[in-house]
Design a protein around this motif. Structure first.
Motif, PDB file in Angstrom:
ATOM      1  N   LYS A 125     -15.012  73.450  44.102  1.00 23.52           N
ATOM      2  CA  LYS A 125     -13.628  73.154  43.725  1.00 23.52           C
ATOM      3  C   LYS A 125     -12.673  74.207  44.296  1.00 23.52           C
ATOM      4  CE  LYS A 125     -11.339  71.742  39.465  1.00 23.52           C
ATOM      5  NZ  LYS A 125     -11.463  71.758  38.004  1.00 23.52           N
ATOM      6  N   VAL A 126     -13.061  75.463  44.204  1.00 22.73           N
ATOM      7  CA  VAL A 126     -12.224  76.557  44.711  1.00 22.73           C
ATOM      8  C   VAL A 126     -12.127  76.496  46.233  1.00 22.73           C
ATOM      9  CG1 VAL A 126     -12.191  79.059  45.047  1.00 22.73           C
ATOM     10  CG2 VAL A 126     -12.475  78.120  42.786  1.00 22.73           C
ATOM     11  N   CYS A 127     -13.224  76.243  46.907  1.00 26.60           N
ATOM     12  CA  CYS A 127     -13.201  76.180  48.375  1.00 26.60           C
ATOM     13  C   CYS A 127     -12.342  75.018  48.860  1.00 26.60           C
ATOM     14  CB  CYS A 127     -14.615  76.078  48.929  1.00 26.60           C
ATOM     15  SG  CYS A 127     -15.546  77.601  48.719  1.00 26.60           S
ATOM     16  N   GLU A 128     -12.440  73.886  48.198  1.00 26.55           N
ATOM     17  CA  GLU A 128     -11.603  72.731  48.545  1.00 26.55           C
ATOM     18  C   GLU A 128     -10.128  73.043  48.283  1.00 26.55           C
ATOM     19  OE1 GLU A 128     -10.511  68.997  49.829  1.00 26.55           O
ATOM     20  OE2 GLU A 128     -12.482  69.929  49.959  1.00 26.55           O
ATOM     21  N   PHE A 129      -9.854  73.691  47.150  1.00 30.43           N
ATOM     22  CA  PHE A 129      -8.474  74.050  46.820  1.00 30.43           C
ATOM     23  C   PHE A 129      -7.898  75.016  47.851  1.00 30.43           C
ATOM     24  CE2 PHE A 129      -5.351  76.779  44.783  1.00 30.43           C
ATOM     25  CZ  PHE A 129      -4.472  75.837  44.277  1.00 30.43           C
ATOM     26  N   ALA A 130      -8.717  75.955  48.317  1.00 32.06           N
ATOM     27  CA  ALA A 130      -8.244  76.931  49.308  1.00 32.06           C
ATOM     28  C   ALA A 130      -7.833  76.244  50.603  1.00 32.06           C
ATOM     29  CB  ALA A 130      -9.336  77.961  49.578  1.00 32.06           C
ATOM     30  N   SER A 131      -8.624  75.283  51.060  1.00 29.26           N
ATOM     31  CA  SER A 131      -8.254  74.603  52.302  1.00 29.26           C
ATOM     32  C   SER A 131      -7.006  73.738  52.103  1.00 29.26           C
ATOM     33  CB  SER A 131      -9.420  73.773  52.832  1.00 29.26           C
ATOM     34  OG  SER A 131      -9.737  72.742  51.946  1.00 29.26           O
ATOM     35  N   ARG A 132      -6.866  73.117  50.945  1.00 29.95           N
ATOM     36  CA  ARG A 132      -5.657  72.316  50.683  1.00 29.95           C
ATOM     37  C   ARG A 132      -4.415  73.195  50.576  1.00 29.95           C
ATOM     38  NH1 ARG A 132      -6.494  67.116  50.030  1.00 29.95           N
ATOM     39  NH2 ARG A 132      -8.565  66.398  49.443  1.00 29.95           N
ATOM     40  N   ALA A 133      -4.544  74.334  49.922  1.00 28.25           N
ATOM     41  CA  ALA A 133      -3.412  75.254  49.794  1.00 28.25           C
ATOM     42  C   ALA A 133      -2.993  75.780  51.161  1.00 28.25           C
ATOM     43  CB  ALA A 133      -3.782  76.406  48.869  1.00 28.25           C
ATOM     44  N   ARG A 134      -3.983  76.090  51.971  1.00 27.38           N
ATOM     45  CA  ARG A 134      -3.690  76.606  53.309  1.00 27.38           C
ATOM     46  C   ARG A 134      -2.990  75.549  54.157  1.00 27.38           C
ATOM     47  NH1 ARG A 134      -8.121  78.675  57.608  1.00 27.38           N
ATOM     48  NH2 ARG A 134      -6.694  79.623  59.069  1.00 27.38           N
ATOM     49  N   ARG A 135      -3.469  74.319  54.083  1.00 29.21           N
ATOM     50  CA  ARG A 135      -2.838  73.234  54.843  1.00 29.21           C
ATOM     51  C   ARG A 135      -1.406  73.009  54.379  1.00 29.21           C
ATOM     52  NH1 ARG A 135      -2.459  67.533  53.478  1.00 29.21           N
ATOM     53  NH2 ARG A 135      -1.648  66.470  55.295  1.00 29.21           N
ATOM     54  N   TYR A 136      -1.201  72.993  53.067  1.00 29.18           N
ATOM     55  CA  TYR A 136       0.139  72.759  52.534  1.00 29.18           C
ATOM     56  C   TYR A 136       1.095  73.853  52.990  1.00 29.18           C
ATOM     57  CZ  TYR A 136       3.945  72.092  49.251  1.00 29.18           C
ATOM     58  OH  TYR A 136       5.180  71.901  48.694  1.00 29.18           O
ATOM     59  N   ARG A 137       0.659  75.085  52.905  1.00 29.60           N
ATOM     60  CA  ARG A 137       1.539  76.192  53.285  1.00 29.60           C
ATOM     61  C   ARG A 137       1.772  76.249  54.793  1.00 29.60           C
ATOM     62  NH1 ARG A 137       4.823  76.927  49.448  1.00 29.60           N
ATOM     63  NH2 ARG A 137       3.736  77.053  47.480  1.00 29.60           N
ATOM     64  N   LEU A 138       0.793  75.868  55.588  1.00 29.66           N
ATOM     65  CA  LEU A 138       1.015  75.812  57.037  1.00 29.66           C
ATOM     66  C   LEU A 138       1.993  74.704  57.389  1.00 29.66           C
ATOM     67  CD1 LEU A 138      -2.555  76.417  58.467  1.00 29.66           C
ATOM     68  CD2 LEU A 138      -0.617  77.980  58.511  1.00 29.66           C
ATOM     69  N   SER A 139       1.984  73.633  56.611  1.00 31.16           N
ATOM     70  CA  SER A 139       2.924  72.538  56.854  1.00 31.16           C
ATOM     71  C   SER A 139       4.354  72.957  56.567  1.00 31.16           C
ATOM     72  CB  SER A 139       2.575  71.336  55.979  1.00 31.16           C
ATOM     73  OG  SER A 139       1.331  70.812  56.319  1.00 31.16           O
ATOM     74  N   ARG A 140       4.518  73.951  55.727  1.00 30.25           N
ATOM     75  CA  ARG A 140       5.862  74.400  55.349  1.00 30.25           C
ATOM     76  C   ARG A 140       6.402  75.473  56.283  1.00 30.25           C
ATOM     77  NH1 ARG A 140       8.000  71.118  51.849  1.00 30.25           N
ATOM     78  NH2 ARG A 140       9.149  72.786  50.856  1.00 30.25           N
ATOM     79  N   ARG A 141       5.644  75.822  57.317  1.00 24.99           N
ATOM     80  CA  ARG A 141       6.099  76.888  58.212  1.00 24.99           C
ATOM     81  C   ARG A 141       7.233  76.441  59.128  1.00 24.99           C
ATOM     82  NH1 ARG A 141       1.157  80.725  60.145  1.00 24.99           N
ATOM     83  NH2 ARG A 141       1.434  79.740  62.144  1.00 24.99           N
ATOM     84  N   CYS A 142       7.309  75.170  59.445  1.00 27.37           N
ATOM     85  CA  CYS A 142       8.380  74.719  60.329  1.00 27.37           C
ATOM     86  C   CYS A 142       8.882  73.364  59.858  1.00 27.37           C
ATOM     87  CB  CYS A 142       7.904  74.663  61.778  1.00 27.37           C
ATOM     88  SG  CYS A 142       6.763  73.329  62.094  1.00 27.37           S
ATOM     89  N   HIS A 143       9.926  72.891  60.472  1.00 27.57           N
ATOM     90  CA  HIS A 143      10.588  71.650  60.068  1.00 27.57           C
ATOM     91  C   HIS A 143       9.967  70.407  60.711  1.00 27.57           C
ATOM     92  CE1 HIS A 143      12.319  72.578  63.965  1.00 27.57           C
ATOM     93  NE2 HIS A 143      12.641  71.311  64.063  1.00 27.57           N
ATOM     94  N   LYS A 144       8.946  70.559  61.517  1.00 26.33           N
ATOM     95  CA  LYS A 144       8.431  69.435  62.297  1.00 26.33           C
ATOM     96  C   LYS A 144       7.565  68.468  61.495  1.00 26.33           C
ATOM     97  CE  LYS A 144       8.637  71.697  66.728  1.00 26.33           C
ATOM     98  NZ  LYS A 144       7.907  72.111  67.916  1.00 26.33           N
ATOM     99  N   GLY A 145       7.225  68.819  60.287  1.00 29.22           N
ATOM    100  CA  GLY A 145       6.445  67.900  59.463  1.00 29.22           C
ATOM    101  C   GLY A 145       5.112  68.473  59.050  1.00 29.22           C
ATOM    102  N   LYS A 146       4.343  67.626  58.406  1.00 28.31           N
ATOM    103  CA  LYS A 146       3.065  68.058  57.850  1.00 28.31           C
ATOM    104  C   LYS A 146       2.011  68.237  58.922  1.00 28.31           C
ATOM    105  CE  LYS A 146       3.616  65.777  53.441  1.00 28.31           C
ATOM    106  NZ  LYS A 146       3.068  64.805  52.513  1.00 28.31           N
ATOM    107  N   VAL A 147       1.054  69.087  58.594  1.00 31.51           N
ATOM    108  CA  VAL A 147      -0.132  69.222  59.430  1.00 31.51           C
ATOM    109  C   VAL A 147      -1.036  68.047  59.068  1.00 31.51           C
ATOM    110  CG1 VAL A 147      -2.152  70.641  59.913  1.00 31.51           C
ATOM    111  CG2 VAL A 147       0.048  71.727  59.484  1.00 31.51           C
TER     112      VAL A 147
END
Length: 170
Positions: free
Chosen positions: A124-146
Motif C-alpha cells: 500500500k505504501v509503495c503504491e501510494f509513493a508512486s501515485r504521490a510522485r506522479r501527481y506532484r510531477l504533473s503539477r510541475r508545469c502547465h502542460k497537463g498530467k503525466v
C-alpha cells in the motif's frame, strides 16, 4: 493471569527505583489467550499497539494460534502524509534526486515494518509513493498530467522503486 496481576503490582515499584513511573492510561492487561474468543471479549480488546505495530491474534493456514503484527493505523497514515508533503515540497528536484531520496524512505519503511503478515501495508505504501510522485510531477508545469502508462514505463526502466518485501520472519 495471576502472574500478570502480580507483575502489574510489582512493576511500578521496580520503575520507581530508577526514577521512572508507569502511565496508568497506557498500561493495561490484555486478554491474549487462545480461549479469549467469541462473546467473551469485545472487538479490539484483544489487540494492542506497541512500537508502531498492532499485535493481534490469528491463525496459520494449518489452524495453529499465532500472534500477528501489522503496521498501526496511526503510523501508516502519518508516513503516507509525510511522504505526500515531501513530494510536494521537493517536486523541483531532478528525477534522479527524487528517486534516491524516495527509495531510501521506502527502504527504511520496509526494513522496519517488513514483518510477516504485514505485506499488505508495505505494498500500500509503495503504491501510494508512486501515485504521490506522479501527481506532484504533473503539477510541475502547465502542460497537463503525466500519463500513467508512460509514467510506469519510465519508472520501470530508469527509476524502479524498491519492491515491498518481508525482511523479518518474526
Amino acid at each position: 493471569e495471576s502472574d500478570a496481576q502480580r507483575f502489574m503490582e510489582v512493576l511500578p515499584k521496580r520503575f520507581a527505583r530508577f526514577g521512572l513511573s508507569v502511565n496508568p492510561e497506557k498500561t493495561s492487561l490484555v486478554n491474549f489467550s487462545r480461549r479469549a474468543t467469541g462473546n467473551r471479549i469485545k472487538r479490539g480488546q484483544s489487540t494492542f499497539d506497541f512500537p508502531g505495530f498492532t499485535h493481534y491474534r490469528g491463525k496459520t493456514r494449518n489452524g495453529y494460534y499465532v500472534i500477528k503484527r501489522k503496521t498501526a493505523k496511526k503510523r501508516l497514515s502519518r508516513f503516507m502524509k509525510r511522504l505526500w508533503t515531501w513530494c510536494r515540497d521537493n517536486r523541483h528536484m531532478t528525477l534522479k534526486e527524487q528517486y534516491k531520496i524516495l527509495s531510501a524512505k521506502l527502504r527504511g519503511f520496509c526494513q522496519y515494518y517488513g514483518v510477516r503478515c504485514n505485506y499488505e501495508a508495505l505494498s500500500k505504501v509503495c503504491e501510494f509513493a508512486s501515485r504521490a510522485r506522479r501527481y506532484r510531477l504533473s503539477r510541475r508545469c502547465h502542460k497537463g498530467k503525466v500519463i500513467w502508462k508512460n509514467f510506469v514505463a519510465t519508472l520501470k526502466r530508469m527509476f524502479p522503486f524498491p519492491k515491498p518485501r518481508i525482511v523479518h520472519n518474526i
